[in-house]
Design a protein around this motif. Structure first.
Motif, PDB file in Angstrom:
ATOM      1  N   SER A   1      15.140  16.220  41.498  1.00  0.00           N
ATOM      2  CA  SER A   1      15.911  16.151  40.250  1.00  0.00           C
ATOM      3  C   SER A   1      17.080  17.139  40.257  1.00  0.00           C
ATOM      4  O   SER A   1      17.647  17.464  39.219  1.00  0.00           O
ATOM      5  CB  SER A   1      15.002  16.410  39.045  1.00  0.00           C
ATOM      6  N   LYS A   2      17.415  17.633  41.450  1.00  0.00           N
ATOM      7  CA  LYS A   2      18.574  18.511  41.669  1.00  0.00           C
ATOM      8  C   LYS A   2      18.503  19.814  40.871  1.00  0.00           C
ATOM      9  O   LYS A   2      19.537  20.401  40.528  1.00  0.00           O
ATOM     10  CB  LYS A   2      19.884  17.776  41.369  1.00  0.00           C
ATOM     11  N   GLN A   3      17.292  20.260  40.561  1.00  0.00           N
ATOM     12  CA  GLN A   3      17.163  21.549  39.869  1.00  0.00           C
ATOM     13  C   GLN A   3      17.048  22.670  40.909  1.00  0.00           C
ATOM     14  O   GLN A   3      16.025  23.341  41.024  1.00  0.00           O
ATOM     15  CB  GLN A   3      15.939  21.532  38.957  1.00  0.00           C
ATOM     16  N   PHE A   4      18.144  22.844  41.640  1.00  0.00           N
ATOM     17  CA  PHE A   4      18.105  23.772  42.765  1.00  0.00           C
ATOM     18  C   PHE A   4      17.880  25.218  42.314  1.00  0.00           C
ATOM     19  O   PHE A   4      17.228  26.002  43.009  1.00  0.00           O
ATOM     20  CB  PHE A   4      19.394  23.658  43.586  1.00  0.00           C
ATOM     21  N   ASP A   5      18.420  25.577  41.149  1.00  0.00           N
ATOM     22  CA  ASP A   5      18.226  26.947  40.652  1.00  0.00           C
ATOM     23  C   ASP A   5      16.747  27.216  40.390  1.00  0.00           C
ATOM     24  O   ASP A   5      16.231  28.292  40.689  1.00  0.00           O
ATOM     25  CB  ASP A   5      19.019  27.172  39.354  1.00  0.00           C
ATOM     26  N   GLN A   6      16.084  26.204  39.819  1.00  0.00           N
ATOM     27  CA  GLN A   6      14.662  26.356  39.538  1.00  0.00           C
ATOM     28  C   GLN A   6      13.860  26.451  40.840  1.00  0.00           C
ATOM     29  O   GLN A   6      12.912  27.232  40.936  1.00  0.00           O
ATOM     30  CB  GLN A   6      14.157  25.157  38.722  1.00  0.00           C
ATOM     31  N   ALA A   7      14.253  25.637  41.803  1.00  0.00           N
ATOM     32  CA  ALA A   7      13.561  25.669  43.100  1.00  0.00           C
ATOM     33  C   ALA A   7      13.714  27.052  43.728  1.00  0.00           C
ATOM     34  O   ALA A   7      12.761  27.621  44.267  1.00  0.00           O
ATOM     35  CB  ALA A   7      14.123  24.593  44.028  1.00  0.00           C
ATOM     36  N   ARG A   8      14.928  27.580  43.646  1.00  0.00           N
ATOM     37  CA  ARG A   8      15.187  28.910  44.198  1.00  0.00           C
ATOM     38  C   ARG A   8      14.372  29.967  43.456  1.00  0.00           C
ATOM     39  O   ARG A   8      13.772  30.860  44.064  1.00  0.00           O
ATOM     40  CB  ARG A   8      16.703  29.195  44.104  1.00  0.00           C
ATOM     41  N   ALA A   9      14.323  29.833  42.123  1.00  0.00           N
ATOM     42  CA  ALA A   9      13.571  30.803  41.318  1.00  0.00           C
ATOM     43  C   ALA A   9      12.083  30.740  41.663  1.00  0.00           C
ATOM     44  O   ALA A   9      11.407  31.778  41.731  1.00  0.00           O
ATOM     45  CB  ALA A   9      13.787  30.525  39.831  1.00  0.00           C
ATOM     46  N   TYR A  10      11.588  29.535  41.899  1.00  0.00           N
ATOM     47  CA  TYR A  10      10.169  29.394  42.237  1.00  0.00           C
ATOM     48  C   TYR A  10       9.892  30.034  43.601  1.00  0.00           C
ATOM     49  O   TYR A  10       8.897  30.746  43.785  1.00  0.00           O
ATOM     50  CB  TYR A  10       9.776  27.908  42.228  1.00  0.00           C
ATOM     51  N   MET A  11      10.804  29.807  44.540  1.00  0.00           N
ATOM     52  CA  MET A  11      10.603  30.409  45.851  1.00  0.00           C
ATOM     53  C   MET A  11      10.648  31.944  45.739  1.00  0.00           C
ATOM     54  O   MET A  11       9.823  32.638  46.353  1.00  0.00           O
ATOM     55  CB  MET A  11      11.647  29.922  46.848  1.00  0.00           C
ATOM     56  N   ASP A  12      11.571  32.450  44.937  1.00  0.00           N
ATOM     57  CA  ASP A  12      11.636  33.909  44.732  1.00  0.00           C
ATOM     58  C   ASP A  12      10.318  34.433  44.167  1.00  0.00           C
ATOM     59  O   ASP A  12       9.849  35.509  44.537  1.00  0.00           O
ATOM     60  CB  ASP A  12      12.785  34.260  43.769  1.00  0.00           C
ATOM     61  N   HIS A  13       9.746  33.655  43.242  1.00  0.00           N
ATOM     62  CA  HIS A  13       8.475  34.040  42.627  1.00  0.00           C
ATOM     63  C   HIS A  13       7.370  34.132  43.689  1.00  0.00           C
ATOM     64  O   HIS A  13       6.570  35.084  43.700  1.00  0.00           O
ATOM     65  CB  HIS A  13       8.132  32.986  41.560  1.00  0.00           C
ATOM     66  N   VAL A  14       7.368  33.157  44.588  1.00  0.00           N
ATOM     67  CA  VAL A  14       6.373  33.159  45.666  1.00  0.00           C
ATOM     68  C   VAL A  14       6.596  34.368  46.583  1.00  0.00           C
ATOM     69  O   VAL A  14       5.656  35.091  46.948  1.00  0.00           O
ATOM     70  CB  VAL A  14       6.449  31.831  46.462  1.00  0.00           C
TER      71      VAL A  14
END
Lengths: 477, 359
Positions: free
Chosen positions: B172-185
């Protein structure tokens, strides 16, 4: 000559990737070079070392870097430059021939682009003077000083200048050149089909004495490009609207998309329209009609159909010749599918009522032609009854323009954002409105080609103000 | 006959015998599963009698349909011999809709105990601590990694990453959210590294890279990295070895999934341009590189083809499943004298963009 391999440059050091692509002749597909492609992680690692790169540049004064740039300009124009990882060199003639064979630009246009870059490099003092509004270079070296009777202090806004370059216009490389003199390292993703100009420029700089650490050359993928744009601190992106729209609200990224440049004729000059046909035709078609500063719309209060017809008569017969023809006017498409797509898109929109293609009857043949294996689009002028028509404010990678009739009083309400506007008018009130318009990036008052570049004027943003900020300073006596 | 040829012949004989044994097991009423017994009735032939070697499986079985694992109840796959024993349920897929599920008992322990024998004590020290950063949840991998650590006398920390959520964010092109989730991990992983002593990591290449951007892994005490999950082309592998692991941390790429187990890699490095070849844990699993248009045929050595997996254990029989991967077919080597699969990437990767995500 053996096919050269163009490596990635990591703080100036060659790095041969295990992933490589070919750059091919646009006509017969012959391989002209292989180019290393790096993964985004390589770029991210190197961005951690930008302090080293800036420190290498800061060993030189701005004046010294300007002088190195001028020397690089001479090497770029006339010198033998290393481009391959195994020491393969390239003469100016080979550069012209090779770039032409992979980009589709005829030799004469490559040469013209080369001259522009040479001019920018050899007049960097003038360029910087314009961009800094006369700040003494010594103040930039010290970071602080007194100018115009006041203390000024500047600090860099980024660790590097990121560049995601296009494949279709070598001269756009002139936009990043001031960064070197402004002691800002370059992190560049070259265009897929145009590694030639960036690598030749970088190697010319290094040959001229510029520290190699200043240059990162990273042919890479989408992820790598995104990291260049998002992690350098300041970056330039070139691309179509769908690409650049993603970064439209990011002040750290300067967008170089379609220009939608225009020529406007005022009520007071419209009766003289015949005098301006050559100027208008040149604005539309020079450089193969591929630049963002090429006019893509001509906006007039009346005689729209007549003007479109006159442009059709002038540009319609233009056709591809040989790449080495000094009179060549058209560029081939490195990717023939792009030419096919544009041709189809224009035809589809011509179906919509309210327009007429004025070049067709003077062209004798199709818009899209294949000559010597290369795909070309011949000039296209479309008369549009209003800006409501989908072809009225479009920009294509070929000589294309609409001619639209709009009352003078309505012009500024309708033209939309325009990189360059040439306004042919002596009406002071109209000129005042034009000067006040926030939609126009560069304004030419009077019959000046939209293609004319003033190096001491900012182009799509001021590179100095992009890379440096003024800081308030207080110093104890 | 050369040593390698001899070994190839022996491995083939072992595979043939194993294939016959496993097919008999799954298609005998005393031991087999309801699914395969019903299948044989409908097919009108008896695999327990007619399969005499592995090649017979290729010739006589159609491709396994993984939708069966989604649409049919779990117990239909339980061999009669395991009746009364509760099973583990392992999932794959499931970004949207029902995931595919494989049941199992001891297979993962057998597979990973065997894999442990291929790890060096230098890079994966015994009696220490591991950390897994990646998809845990309902995956076989989570238990398998813990078992692998335990086999080596180690305990394991876990930081979860939900790949289904990441895939949805990217789709769904929510790249910022994907990046934020990876940062969280990565935040969680680096916190463990800061406060606990860890010598071995299991993670995905992207997460490894992201951890290395935040923490000097060598200084953090990491000695070995066991990596898998997404494509690693030659350049990327070289980057991970030379720049992330700095040629000091042992880098062990693996290829595996819930349906197969774990394929080990054979030695790679600068001398073979970091091309990774994996070998299935034959005879328990067999990987073939087949012509996508004529899947009974293998492609030639060093040619690209689609990866086909056959799983042959007493817990699970899965003939000729076409993986969503393509690879280069490589010749046998001394330690694993059967075909290998090299430079694995998503099937059709050259023709279309595949969402593999940030993990």
């Amino acid at each position: 000559m053996a096919i050269p391999h163009i490596p990635c440059l990591r703080l100036g050091d060659p790095y041969v990737s295990l992933n490589q692509i070919e750059v091919n002749d646009y006509r017969d597909g012959a391989v002209k070079a292989t180019v290393s492609q790096v993964n985004a992680g390589v770029i991210r690692r190197d961005l951690e070392r930008m302090d080293e790169a800036r420190a290498a540049l800061c060993k030189f004064s701005t004046a010294e870097l300007i002088a190195i740039g001028a020397k690089a300009g001479e090497i770029f124009l006339n010198g033998e430059v290393q481009i391959g990882v195994d020491g393969e060199t390239q003469s100016p003639g080979q550069y012209i021939e090779t770039l032409s064979s992979t980009s589709g630009l005829p030799h004469v246009m490559v040469k013209r682009n080369m001259d522009k870059i040479h001019y920018a490099l050899t007049h960097m003092d003038v360029v910087l003077n314009g961009l800094t509004r006369g700040i003494d270079p010594a103040i930039l070296d010290a970071g602080v000083g007194e100018q115009f009777g006041t203390q000024v202090c500047f600090y860099p806004t980024s660790k590097a200048l990121g560049l995601v370059m296009p494949s279709n216009s070598p001269a756009v490389n002139s936009l990043w050149l001031p960064a070197v003199a402004l002691k800002t390292p370059i992190i560049m993703k070259p265009g897929r089909d145009e590694p030639w100009t960036p690598i030749r420029l970088i190697q010319s700089f290094i040959q001229a004495g510029c520290p190699k650490e200043a240059f990162g050359f990273y042919p890479t993928d989408y992820e790598g490009a995104a990291d260049i744009l998002n992690r350098c601190g300041r970056a330039l992106i070139f691309g179509d609207k769908s690409t650049t729209d993603q970064y439209a609200n990011n002040p750290a990224i300067q967008i170089h998309g379609p220009g939608w440049s225009k020529i406007l004729i005022g009520d007071d000059e419209i009766e003289n329209w015949r005098d301006y046909i050559d100027l208008i035709a040149g604005s539309i078609a020079d450089n193969g009609g591929r630049s963002c500063v090429n006019a893509s719309a001509v906006v007039v209060p009346k005689y729209g159909r007549e003007i479109a017809d006159a442009l059709g008569q002038k540009l319609g017969p233009v056709k591809p010749t040989t790449v080495d023809d000094p009179e060549a006017k058209l560029s081939g498409f490195a990717n023939p599918k792009m030419g096919e797509w544009i041709d189809g898109a224009i035809d589809a929109d011509l179906e919509e009522a309210g327009c007429e293609e004025m070049t067709a009857k003077y062209r004798e043949g199709d818009r899209k032609v294949v000559t010597d294996g290369g795909t070309y689009l011949r000039p296209t002028i479309v008369y549009c009854e209003s800006f409501e028509h989908p072809l009225s404010n479009r920009e294509f990678l070929c000589p294309y323009a609409s001619v639209v009739e709009v009352p003078q009083a309505e012009m500024l309400n309708q033209i939309g954002e325009s990189l360059v506007v040439t306004a042919i008018t002596n009406n002071e009130a109209f000129q005042a409105n034009l000067l006040a318009s926030p939609l126009i990036e560069r304004l030419n008052l009077g019959p000046i080609s939209t293609m004319k570049i003033s190096w001491d004027q900012p182009h799509e943003g001021n590179m100095f103000e992009f890379l440096y900020k003024r800081r308030s300073i207080g110093m104890a006596a | 006959m050369s040593d390698l040829n001899q070994k190839v012949q022996e491995a083939k004989a072992q595979l043939d015998a194993h294939a016959v044994e496993i097919v008999k097991w799954h298609f005998s009423p005393e031991t087999g599963s309801p699914f395969w017994l019903d299948w044989a009735k409908e097919a009108g032939w008896n695999p327990a009698e007619e399969i005499t070697c592995f090649q017979d499986i290729v010739a006589k079985f159609p491709h396994f349909q993984d939708e069966w694992l989604r649409d049919l109840p779990n117990e239909i796959w339980r061999p009669k011999a395991f009746e009364g024993q509760p099973f583990s349920i392992f999932e794959t897929g499931g970004t949207t809709g029902m995931p595919k599920q494989r049941i199992g008992w001891e297979d993962y322990k057998i597979d990973y105990s065997a894999f442990s024998e291929t790890l060096s004590d230098e890079h994966f020290p015994r009696d220490h601590y591991w950390m897994m950063v990646g998809p845990t949840g309902p995956r076989r991998l989570r238990l398998a990694i813990e078992h692998l650590a335990n086999v080596r006398g180690c305990s394991c920390y876990f930081v979860d990453l939900d790949p289904r959520w990441v895939k949805r964010l990217i789709a769904s092109k929510q790249f910022d959210q994907a990046r934020a989730y990876m940062d969280h991990v990565i935040d969680q992983a680096t916190t463990i590294l800061k406060h606990r002593s860890v010598s071995a990591l299991f993670t995905t290449p992207k997460l490894l890279e992201a951890m290395a951007e935040r923490k000097d892994l060598i200084k953090a005490g990491i000695k070995g990295v066991f990596c898998g999950g997404t494509t690693m082309d030659k350049q990327y592998t070289r980057f991970l070895v030379e720049e992330i692991c700095e040629n000091q941390i042992g880098f062990v790429p693996t290829y595996g999934n819930t349906l197969m187990g774990l394929a080990r890699h054979r030695p790679f490095g600068a001398d073979n341009d970091y091309s990774i070849t994996y070998h299935a844990p034959q005879p328990r699993a067999v990987l073939r590189v087949v012509d996508p248009k004529q899947t009974e045929n293998l492609v030639n050595y060093d040619d690209w083809g689609r990866v086909e997996l056959t799983t042959l254990t007493k817990e699970f029989f899965m003939p000729r499943f076409l993986e969503r991967d393509e690879a280069i077919r490589r010749a046998p080597w001394d330690d694993d004298p059967w075909d290998g699969v090299a430079e694995v990437r998503p099937f059709g990767a050259m023709e279309k963009t595949i969402v593999e995500g940030v993990y």
